[in-house]
Design a protein around this motif. Structure first.
Motif, short mmCIF file in Angstrom:
data_model
loop_
_atom_site.label_atom_id
_atom_site.label_comp_id
_atom_site.label_asym_id
_atom_site.label_seq_id
_atom_site.Cartn_x
_atom_site.Cartn_y
_atom_site.Cartn_z
N UNK A 119 3.34 -0.51 -6.10
CA UNK A 119 2.81 0.76 -4.79
C UNK A 119 1.74 0.52 -4.94
N UNK A 120 0.51 -0.02 -4.50
CA UNK A 120 -1.12 -0.04 -4.45
C UNK A 120 -2.02 1.46 -3.79
N UNK B 65 1.26 -1.04 0.21
CA UNK B 65 0.21 0.18 -0.10
C UNK B 65 1.04 1.34 0.29
N UNK B 66 0.42 2.19 -0.79
CA UNK B 66 1.27 3.41 -1.35
C UNK B 66 0.91 4.44 0.30
N UNK B 67 1.32 5.78 0.90
CA UNK B 67 1.29 6.78 1.48
C UNK B 67 0.00 7.65 1.02
N UNK B 68 -0.60 7.80 0.82
CA UNK B 68 -1.35 8.59 0.69
C UNK B 68 -2.32 7.22 1.08
N UNK B 69 -2.99 6.13 0.49
CA UNK B 69 -4.21 5.66 1.40
C UNK B 69 -3.77 5.14 2.77
N UNK C 154 3.72 12.38 -2.85
CA UNK C 154 4.22 11.20 -1.74
C UNK C 154 4.12 10.33 -2.81
N UNK C 155 3.03 10.34 -3.37
CA UNK C 155 3.28 8.72 -4.43
C UNK C 155 4.59 8.80 -4.73
N UNK C 156 5.31 9.98 -5.68
CA UNK C 156 6.26 9.82 -6.05
C UNK C 156 7.73 9.83 -5.40
N UNK D 203 4.94 7.90 4.86
CA UNK D 203 5.87 7.84 3.65
C UNK D 203 6.60 6.88 5.24
N UNK D 204 7.04 7.79 6.60
CA UNK D 204 7.94 6.17 6.98
C UNK D 204 8.13 4.83 7.39
#
Length: 344
Positions: free
Chosen positions: A171-172, A120-124, A194-196, A144-145
Protein backbone atom coordinates in the motif's frame (compact mmCIF):
# COMPACT_ATOMS: atom_id res chain seq x y z
CA UNK A 1 -4.84 -4.48 13.12
CA UNK A 2 -5.97 -6.89 10.39
CA UNK A 3 -6.54 -10.61 10.29
CA UNK A 4 -4.10 -13.39 11.14
CA UNK A 5 -1.15 -13.37 8.80
CA UNK A 6 -0.83 -16.55 6.78
CA UNK A 7 1.99 -15.59 4.40
CA UNK A 8 5.63 -15.18 5.42
CA UNK A 9 7.56 -12.28 3.95
CA UNK A 10 10.97 -13.18 2.51
CA UNK A 11 14.14 -11.49 3.75
CA UNK A 12 17.93 -11.97 3.75
CA UNK A 13 18.49 -8.93 1.54
CA UNK A 14 16.33 -10.02 -1.39
CA UNK A 15 15.66 -7.10 -3.75
CA UNK A 16 12.36 -5.59 -4.83
CA UNK A 17 11.29 -2.53 -6.78
CA UNK A 18 9.51 0.49 -5.33
CA UNK A 19 7.22 2.85 -7.21
CA UNK A 20 7.33 3.54 -10.93
CA UNK A 21 9.83 2.93 -13.74
CA UNK A 22 10.84 5.57 -16.32
CA UNK A 23 10.39 3.49 -19.47
CA UNK A 24 8.17 4.64 -22.32
CA UNK A 25 8.43 1.38 -24.25
CA UNK A 26 6.12 -1.22 -22.69
CA UNK A 27 7.99 -4.32 -23.88
CA UNK A 28 11.36 -2.99 -22.71
CA UNK A 29 9.92 -2.08 -19.33
CA UNK A 30 8.48 -5.54 -18.78
CA UNK A 31 11.69 -7.26 -19.82
CA UNK A 32 13.61 -5.04 -17.42
CA UNK A 33 11.16 -5.57 -14.54
CA UNK A 34 11.30 -9.35 -14.86
CA UNK A 35 15.07 -9.42 -14.35
CA UNK A 36 15.96 -6.36 -12.31
CA UNK A 37 15.23 -7.70 -8.81
CA UNK A 38 15.23 -10.92 -6.84
CA UNK A 39 11.46 -10.69 -6.58
CA UNK A 40 10.11 -9.31 -9.87
CA UNK A 41 8.09 -6.15 -9.36
CA UNK A 42 5.09 -5.35 -11.55
CA UNK A 43 5.84 -1.82 -12.76
CA UNK A 44 3.79 1.28 -13.35
CA UNK A 45 4.87 3.46 -16.26
CA UNK A 46 3.59 7.04 -15.93
CA UNK A 47 5.92 8.28 -18.69
CA UNK A 48 4.35 5.82 -21.11
CA UNK A 49 0.87 6.90 -20.07
CA UNK A 50 -0.23 9.39 -17.38
CA UNK A 51 -3.09 6.99 -16.69
CA UNK A 52 -0.54 4.79 -14.90
CA UNK A 53 0.14 7.53 -12.37
CA UNK A 54 -0.32 6.60 -8.73
CA UNK A 55 -3.54 8.53 -8.16
CA UNK A 56 -5.02 8.31 -11.65
CA UNK A 57 -4.77 4.52 -11.74
CA UNK A 58 -6.75 4.18 -8.52
CA UNK A 59 -9.49 6.55 -9.68
CA UNK A 60 -10.38 4.34 -12.64
CA UNK A 61 -13.84 2.89 -12.04
CA UNK A 62 -14.99 5.28 -9.32
CA UNK A 63 -18.54 6.43 -10.17
CA UNK A 64 -18.50 10.16 -10.82
CA UNK A 65 -14.83 10.19 -11.82
CA UNK A 66 -13.79 10.22 -15.47
CA UNK A 67 -10.23 9.36 -16.48
CA UNK A 68 -9.46 10.69 -19.93
CA UNK A 69 -7.29 9.20 -22.66
CA UNK A 70 -4.18 11.05 -21.46
CA UNK A 71 -4.73 10.67 -17.74
CA UNK A 72 -6.79 13.81 -17.20
CA UNK A 73 -9.19 13.45 -14.27
CA UNK A 74 -12.66 14.98 -14.15
CA UNK A 75 -14.49 14.62 -10.84
CA UNK A 76 -18.26 15.17 -10.94
CA UNK A 77 -18.79 15.83 -7.24
CA UNK A 78 -22.57 15.45 -7.34
CA UNK A 79 -22.22 11.92 -8.77
CA UNK A 80 -19.60 10.62 -6.33
CA UNK A 81 -21.42 8.22 -4.03
CA UNK A 82 -19.63 6.02 -1.47
CA UNK A 83 -22.45 3.46 -1.66
CA UNK A 84 -22.02 2.77 -5.38
CA UNK A 85 -19.70 -0.12 -6.28
CA UNK A 86 -16.32 0.55 -7.89
CA UNK A 87 -15.54 -1.32 -11.09
CA UNK A 88 -11.91 -2.28 -11.65
CA UNK A 89 -11.41 -2.24 -15.42
CA UNK A 90 -8.18 -4.16 -15.98
CA UNK A 91 -8.46 -3.46 -19.70
CA UNK A 92 -8.05 0.27 -19.08
CA UNK A 93 -4.79 1.89 -20.18
CA UNK A 94 -4.02 2.52 -16.50
CA UNK A 95 -3.30 -1.21 -16.08
CA UNK A 96 -1.44 -1.83 -19.35
CA UNK A 97 1.88 -2.56 -17.65
CA UNK A 98 0.17 -4.79 -15.09
CA UNK A 99 -1.45 -6.86 -17.85
CA UNK A 100 1.69 -7.01 -19.99
CA UNK A 101 3.82 -8.14 -17.04
CA UNK A 102 1.47 -11.00 -16.20
CA UNK A 103 1.29 -12.12 -19.84
CA UNK A 104 5.08 -12.13 -20.17
CA UNK A 105 5.69 -13.77 -16.79
CA UNK A 106 3.22 -16.57 -17.49
CA UNK A 107 5.05 -17.44 -20.72
CA UNK A 108 8.47 -17.84 -19.11
CA UNK A 109 9.90 -21.38 -18.94
CA UNK A 110 10.05 -20.89 -15.18
CA UNK A 111 7.45 -18.32 -14.12
CA UNK A 112 8.30 -16.35 -10.96
CA UNK A 113 7.35 -17.93 -7.67
CA UNK A 114 6.81 -14.51 -6.11
CA UNK A 115 5.95 -11.05 -7.43
CA UNK A 116 5.61 -7.66 -5.81
CA UNK A 117 3.25 -4.84 -6.79
CA UNK A 118 1.80 -1.72 -5.24
CA UNK A 119 -1.38 0.35 -5.16
CA UNK A 120 -2.11 3.76 -3.67
CA UNK A 121 -3.68 3.61 -0.23
CA UNK A 122 -7.00 5.03 0.98
CA UNK A 123 -5.52 8.02 2.84
CA UNK A 124 -3.64 9.42 -0.17
CA UNK A 125 -6.51 8.62 -2.54
CA UNK A 126 -9.02 10.17 -0.17
CA UNK A 127 -6.98 13.36 0.11
CA UNK A 128 -6.82 13.54 -3.70
CA UNK A 129 -10.62 13.28 -3.87
CA UNK A 130 -10.92 15.88 -1.12
CA UNK A 131 -8.75 18.29 -3.11
CA UNK A 132 -10.98 17.66 -6.14
CA UNK A 133 -13.98 18.96 -4.18
CA UNK A 134 -15.51 15.77 -2.79
CA UNK A 135 -16.83 16.35 0.77
CA UNK A 136 -14.61 14.89 3.44
CA UNK A 137 -17.28 12.47 4.71
CA UNK A 138 -17.56 10.99 1.20
CA UNK A 139 -13.96 11.26 -0.02
CA UNK A 140 -12.47 8.69 2.33
CA UNK A 141 -15.44 6.30 2.17
CA UNK A 142 -15.10 6.28 -1.62
CA UNK A 143 -11.33 5.84 -1.34
CA UNK A 144 -11.70 2.80 0.93
CA UNK A 145 -14.17 1.16 -1.44
CA UNK A 146 -11.99 1.88 -4.49
CA UNK A 147 -8.78 0.59 -2.92
CA UNK A 148 -10.39 -2.62 -1.70
CA UNK A 149 -12.04 -3.25 -5.07
CA UNK A 150 -8.80 -2.70 -6.96
CA UNK A 151 -6.80 -4.83 -4.52
CA UNK A 152 -9.12 -7.83 -4.88
CA UNK A 153 -9.29 -7.54 -8.66
CA UNK A 154 -5.52 -7.31 -9.03
CA UNK A 155 -4.95 -10.17 -6.58
CA UNK A 156 -7.34 -12.26 -8.66
CA UNK A 157 -5.54 -11.33 -11.88
CA UNK A 158 -2.16 -12.44 -10.52
CA UNK A 159 -3.61 -15.66 -9.12
CA UNK A 160 -5.14 -16.47 -12.52
CA UNK A 161 -2.00 -15.73 -14.53
CA UNK A 162 0.52 -17.18 -12.06
CA UNK A 163 -1.17 -19.90 -9.96
CA UNK A 164 0.59 -20.52 -6.67
CA UNK A 165 2.73 -17.40 -6.96
CA UNK A 166 3.32 -15.54 -3.68
CA UNK A 167 2.18 -11.93 -3.93
CA UNK A 168 3.80 -9.11 -1.96
CA UNK A 169 1.44 -6.16 -2.14
CA UNK A 170 2.45 -2.70 -0.94
CA UNK A 171 0.00 0.00 0.00
CA UNK A 172 1.63 3.24 -1.20
CA UNK A 173 0.77 6.17 1.07
CA UNK A 174 2.93 9.23 0.27
CA UNK A 175 0.59 11.59 2.10
CA UNK A 176 1.10 9.68 5.35
CA UNK A 177 4.46 11.45 5.58
CA UNK A 178 2.41 14.47 6.75
CA UNK A 179 0.38 12.55 9.32
CA UNK A 180 1.40 14.76 12.26
CA UNK A 181 1.05 18.09 10.41
CA UNK A 182 -1.50 20.47 11.92
CA UNK A 183 -3.29 20.82 8.57
CA UNK A 184 -3.62 17.06 7.95
CA UNK A 185 -7.32 16.42 7.17
CA UNK A 186 -7.68 13.32 9.36
CA UNK A 187 -6.94 12.52 12.97
CA UNK A 188 -3.85 10.29 13.14
CA UNK A 189 -5.80 7.37 14.62
CA UNK A 190 -8.37 7.58 11.84
CA UNK A 191 -5.69 7.62 9.14
CA UNK A 192 -3.92 4.64 10.71
CA UNK A 193 -7.22 2.73 10.85
CA UNK A 194 -7.80 3.38 7.13
CA UNK A 195 -4.36 2.05 6.23
CA UNK A 196 -4.79 -0.91 8.57
CA UNK A 197 -8.05 -1.80 6.83
CA UNK A 198 -6.34 -1.81 3.44
CA UNK A 199 -3.55 -4.02 4.77
CA UNK A 200 -6.13 -6.39 6.27
CA UNK A 201 -7.73 -6.76 2.84
CA UNK A 202 -4.38 -8.07 1.57
CA UNK A 203 -3.24 -10.30 4.40
CA UNK A 204 -5.53 -13.29 3.88
CA UNK A 205 -4.14 -13.76 0.37
CA UNK A 206 -0.73 -12.12 0.20
CA UNK A 207 2.12 -10.48 2.09
CA UNK A 208 1.20 -6.91 3.00
CA UNK A 209 3.62 -4.01 2.75
CA UNK A 210 3.48 -0.28 3.45
CA UNK A 211 5.52 2.36 1.64
CA UNK A 212 5.77 6.04 2.53
CA UNK A 213 8.36 7.89 0.46
CA UNK A 214 10.13 10.24 2.83
CA UNK A 215 10.31 10.80 6.56
CA UNK A 216 7.36 9.60 8.60
CA UNK A 217 5.99 8.82 12.03
CA UNK A 218 7.39 5.30 12.03
CA UNK A 219 5.70 4.02 15.22
CA UNK A 220 2.33 4.98 13.71
CA UNK A 221 3.11 3.18 10.45
CA UNK A 222 4.21 0.06 12.31
CA UNK A 223 1.03 0.15 14.38
CA UNK A 224 -1.01 -0.10 11.16
CA UNK A 225 0.16 -3.71 10.97
CA UNK A 226 2.16 -4.23 7.75
CA UNK A 227 4.23 -7.36 7.38
CA UNK A 228 6.81 -5.36 5.42
CA UNK A 229 7.63 -1.73 6.18
CA UNK A 230 9.52 0.33 3.61
CA UNK A 231 12.10 2.66 5.19
CA UNK A 232 14.14 5.05 2.99
CA UNK A 233 17.50 4.51 4.67
CA UNK A 234 19.91 7.06 3.13
CA UNK A 235 17.79 10.18 3.63
CA UNK A 236 16.87 12.11 6.77
CA UNK A 237 14.55 9.23 7.62
CA UNK A 238 17.58 7.39 8.96
CA UNK A 239 17.72 9.66 11.98
CA UNK A 240 14.01 9.34 12.73
CA UNK A 241 13.95 5.55 12.42
CA UNK A 242 16.84 5.44 14.91
CA UNK A 243 14.73 7.44 17.34
CA UNK A 244 12.07 4.74 16.89
CA UNK A 245 14.53 1.89 17.44
CA UNK A 246 12.54 0.34 20.28
CA UNK A 247 9.40 0.19 18.15
CA UNK A 248 11.40 -1.24 15.28
CA UNK A 249 12.77 -4.02 17.48
CA UNK A 250 9.23 -4.94 18.52
CA UNK A 251 8.23 -4.98 14.84
CA UNK A 252 11.13 -7.30 13.99
CA UNK A 253 10.51 -9.52 17.02
CA UNK A 254 6.97 -10.26 15.86
CA UNK A 255 8.22 -11.25 12.41
CA UNK A 256 8.13 -7.94 10.55
CA UNK A 257 10.45 -7.34 7.61
CA UNK A 258 11.99 -4.01 6.64
CA UNK A 259 12.42 -3.09 2.97
CA UNK A 260 15.39 -0.74 3.25
CA UNK A 261 15.26 1.91 0.54
CA UNK A 262 19.03 1.94 0.57
CA UNK A 263 19.86 3.28 -2.90
CA UNK A 264 19.17 6.98 -3.18
CA UNK A 265 16.90 8.15 -6.00
CA UNK A 266 16.56 11.84 -5.08
CA UNK A 267 20.04 13.29 -5.52
CA UNK A 268 23.38 12.02 -6.86
CA UNK A 269 22.95 8.43 -8.03
CA UNK A 270 25.56 5.99 -6.74
CA UNK A 271 27.78 4.33 -9.31
CA UNK A 272 29.08 1.68 -6.90
CA UNK A 273 27.72 -0.16 -3.88
CA UNK A 274 30.23 1.32 -1.43
CA UNK A 275 28.38 4.44 -0.29
CA UNK A 276 24.95 2.77 0.12
CA UNK A 277 26.60 -0.11 1.96
CA UNK A 278 28.39 2.26 4.32
CA UNK A 279 25.21 4.25 4.97
CA UNK A 280 23.14 1.15 5.65
CA UNK A 281 25.80 -0.39 7.88
CA UNK A 282 26.12 2.81 9.89
CA UNK A 283 22.36 3.02 10.26
CA UNK A 284 22.18 -0.56 11.48
CA UNK A 285 24.94 0.11 14.02
CA UNK A 286 22.96 3.04 15.40
CA UNK A 287 19.84 0.88 15.59
CA UNK A 288 21.73 -1.85 17.46
CA UNK A 289 22.80 0.80 19.97
CA UNK A 290 19.10 1.55 20.39
CA UNK A 291 18.31 -2.07 21.18
CA UNK A 292 17.66 -3.69 17.79
CA UNK A 293 18.87 -7.24 17.25
CA UNK A 294 21.68 -7.15 14.68
CA UNK A 295 20.75 -10.60 13.35
CA UNK A 296 17.10 -9.69 12.80
CA UNK A 297 18.09 -6.47 11.04
CA UNK A 298 19.96 -8.50 8.41
CA UNK A 299 17.80 -11.60 8.21
CA UNK A 300 14.46 -9.76 8.13
CA UNK A 301 15.39 -7.30 5.44
CA UNK A 302 14.73 -6.53 1.81
CA UNK A 303 16.64 -4.04 -0.32
CA UNK A 304 15.05 -1.57 -2.72
CA UNK A 305 15.61 1.85 -4.25
CA UNK A 306 14.68 4.70 -1.92
CA UNK A 307 11.62 5.69 -3.98
CA UNK A 308 10.29 5.36 -7.51
CA UNK A 309 12.33 6.11 -10.63
CA UNK A 310 9.66 7.64 -12.83
CA UNK A 311 11.48 10.97 -13.20
CA UNK A 312 14.78 9.39 -14.23
CA UNK A 313 15.88 7.54 -17.36
CA UNK A 314 16.05 3.80 -18.10
CA UNK A 315 19.84 4.01 -17.89
CA UNK A 316 19.65 5.45 -14.39
CA UNK A 317 17.13 2.77 -13.41
CA UNK A 318 19.56 0.09 -14.59
CA UNK A 319 22.33 1.61 -12.48
CA UNK A 320 20.12 1.91 -9.39
CA UNK A 321 18.98 -1.70 -9.57
CA UNK A 322 22.50 -2.95 -10.26
CA UNK A 323 23.70 -1.24 -7.08
CA UNK A 324 20.66 -2.53 -5.17
CA UNK A 325 21.47 -6.06 -6.32
CA UNK A 326 25.06 -5.81 -5.14
CA UNK A 327 23.89 -4.40 -1.82
CA UNK A 328 21.36 -7.20 -1.44
CA UNK A 329 24.09 -9.75 -2.06
CA UNK A 330 26.17 -8.29 0.78
CA UNK A 331 23.21 -8.35 3.15
CA UNK A 332 22.43 -11.93 2.11
CA UNK A 333 26.01 -13.02 2.74
CA UNK A 334 25.97 -11.49 6.22
CA UNK A 335 22.59 -12.99 7.07
CA UNK A 336 23.72 -16.42 5.88
CA UNK A 337 26.99 -16.16 7.82
CA UNK A 338 25.07 -15.23 10.96
CA UNK A 339 22.92 -18.34 10.66
CA UNK A 340 25.99 -20.49 10.10
CA UNK A 341 27.74 -19.10 13.17
CA UNK A 342 24.65 -19.75 15.29
CA UNK A 343 24.26 -23.24 13.90
CA UNK A 344 20.84 -22.54 12.40
Amino acid sequence: MGTAKTHQAPGNGITIGIGSLPHRDLAQAIQFALGATGIPTIPSLPKRSPAEGLIVQAMVGIPGVTVGQYGAIAVHVDRVDPMRPVTTDLQHDAFSAFRAFLEAAAQLPEPPTAVKWQLVGPVTLGIALLRAGVPVHDAFDVAIRAVRSHLQSLLDAVDTALPGCTQIVFVDEPDMAHLTDAAFPLAPDTAIDLVSGALAAIETRAVSGLHVCGDADWPSLMSAGPQVLSVPAPSGSGASIVQSGGYLQQFLARGGVVAWGAVITDGPISTTVERPWRQLSELWCRLVERGCDHLLLRQQSMISPECGLGVHSPAVAERVFRVAGELGNRVHDQATASRFVLGA
